[in-house]
Motif scaffolding. Structure first.
Motif, short mmCIF file in Angstrom:
data_model
loop_
_atom_site.label_atom_id
_atom_site.label_comp_id
_atom_site.label_asym_id
_atom_site.label_seq_id
_atom_site.Cartn_x
_atom_site.Cartn_y
_atom_site.Cartn_z
N UNK A 17 -32.94 2.63 32.36
CA UNK A 17 -31.86 2.85 33.33
C UNK A 17 -30.52 2.67 32.63
N UNK A 18 -30.41 1.66 31.81
CA UNK A 18 -29.18 1.40 31.07
C UNK A 18 -28.89 2.53 30.09
N UNK A 19 -29.90 3.01 29.43
CA UNK A 19 -29.73 4.10 28.46
C UNK A 19 -29.21 5.37 29.17
N UNK A 20 -29.82 5.69 30.32
CA UNK A 20 -29.36 6.86 31.08
C UNK A 20 -27.94 6.63 31.62
N UNK A 21 -27.66 5.41 32.06
CA UNK A 21 -26.33 5.09 32.57
C UNK A 21 -25.26 5.31 31.51
N UNK A 22 -25.52 4.83 30.31
CA UNK A 22 -24.54 5.01 29.22
C UNK A 22 -24.35 6.49 28.89
N UNK A 23 -25.43 7.23 28.91
CA UNK A 23 -25.33 8.67 28.63
C UNK A 23 -24.46 9.36 29.68
N UNK A 28 -35.63 6.39 35.31
CA UNK A 28 -36.14 5.29 34.47
C UNK A 28 -37.51 4.85 34.92
N UNK A 29 -37.70 4.67 36.22
CA UNK A 29 -38.99 4.22 36.74
C UNK A 29 -40.08 5.26 36.47
N UNK A 30 -39.76 6.52 36.66
CA UNK A 30 -40.75 7.57 36.42
C UNK A 30 -41.09 7.69 34.94
N UNK A 31 -40.09 7.57 34.09
CA UNK A 31 -40.34 7.66 32.66
C UNK A 31 -41.25 6.53 32.20
N UNK A 32 -40.95 5.32 32.60
CA UNK A 32 -41.78 4.18 32.21
C UNK A 32 -43.17 4.32 32.83
N UNK A 76 -25.61 8.55 42.42
CA UNK A 76 -26.07 8.72 41.06
C UNK A 76 -27.03 7.60 40.68
N UNK A 77 -26.85 6.41 41.25
CA UNK A 77 -27.74 5.29 40.92
C UNK A 77 -29.20 5.61 41.21
N UNK A 78 -29.44 6.33 42.32
CA UNK A 78 -30.83 6.65 42.65
C UNK A 78 -31.43 7.61 41.63
N UNK A 79 -30.63 8.49 41.07
CA UNK A 79 -31.12 9.38 40.01
C UNK A 79 -31.55 8.55 38.80
N UNK A 80 -30.68 7.64 38.41
CA UNK A 80 -30.94 6.82 37.23
C UNK A 80 -32.17 5.94 37.40
N UNK A 81 -32.25 5.25 38.52
CA UNK A 81 -33.38 4.35 38.72
C UNK A 81 -34.68 5.13 38.87
N UNK A 82 -34.64 6.26 39.54
CA UNK A 82 -35.83 7.08 39.69
C UNK A 82 -36.28 7.65 38.34
#
Length: 138
Positions: free
Chosen positions: A74-80, A9-13, A1-7
């Motif tokens: 990434x943190x925002x998606x993680x909390x969600x 977040x990175x893509x959004x930014x 799941x971490x790769x989903x979150x980081x990907x």
């Protein structure tokens, strides 16, 4: 799941400084409105603020500013997903079907820093790339 979150977040930014930004923002806000309607307006405002920060960081040549925003999202998606792990597949689908294609439309702007870690054992191999990679083995 971490790769989903980081990907994600990175893509959004990364999308924040592209011509595809309005479409990406609309897709993310619409998704958030569907899964957490009570937070959608705050997320939209945060996206607008984040974009301003990305543009300012790029103008100043400040890579760390973008990295901090990637960490924030990434943190925002993680909390969600911590509140509702079932949303992981929906988040993956949102980015794979709507956001990533927007970024692939010939926009090759950088999307922040990347850190790769890998470990292989036995006869294992590791192949890593920050972009396209073609491997031919025989």
């Amino acid at each position: 799941m971490d790769e989903i979150l980081s990907s994600a977040a990175m893509s959004l930014v990364g999308a924040m400084a592209t011509d595809a930004w309005q479409q990406a923002r609309a897709a993310v806000v619409a998704w958030w409105r569907r899964v957490r309607p009570d937070h959608a307006d705050r997320v939209d405002a945060a996206l607008v603020e984040s974009r301003e920060r990305v543009l300012a960081a790029r103008q100043a040549g400040d890579d760390s500013g973008e990295s901090r925003l990637v960490a924030d999202w990434n943190s925002r998606f993680t909390m969600l997903l911590r509140d509702d792990p079932a949303l992981a597949d929906e988040l993956r689908r949102l980015f794979e079907e709507e956001i990533f294609p927007l970024l692939r439309r010939g926009d090759s702007t950088r999307t922040g820093s990347r850190e790769f870690r890998a470990e292989a054992s036995g006869h294992g191999r590791v192949y890593q790339a920050g972009r396209d990679q073609i491997i031919h083995e025989s």
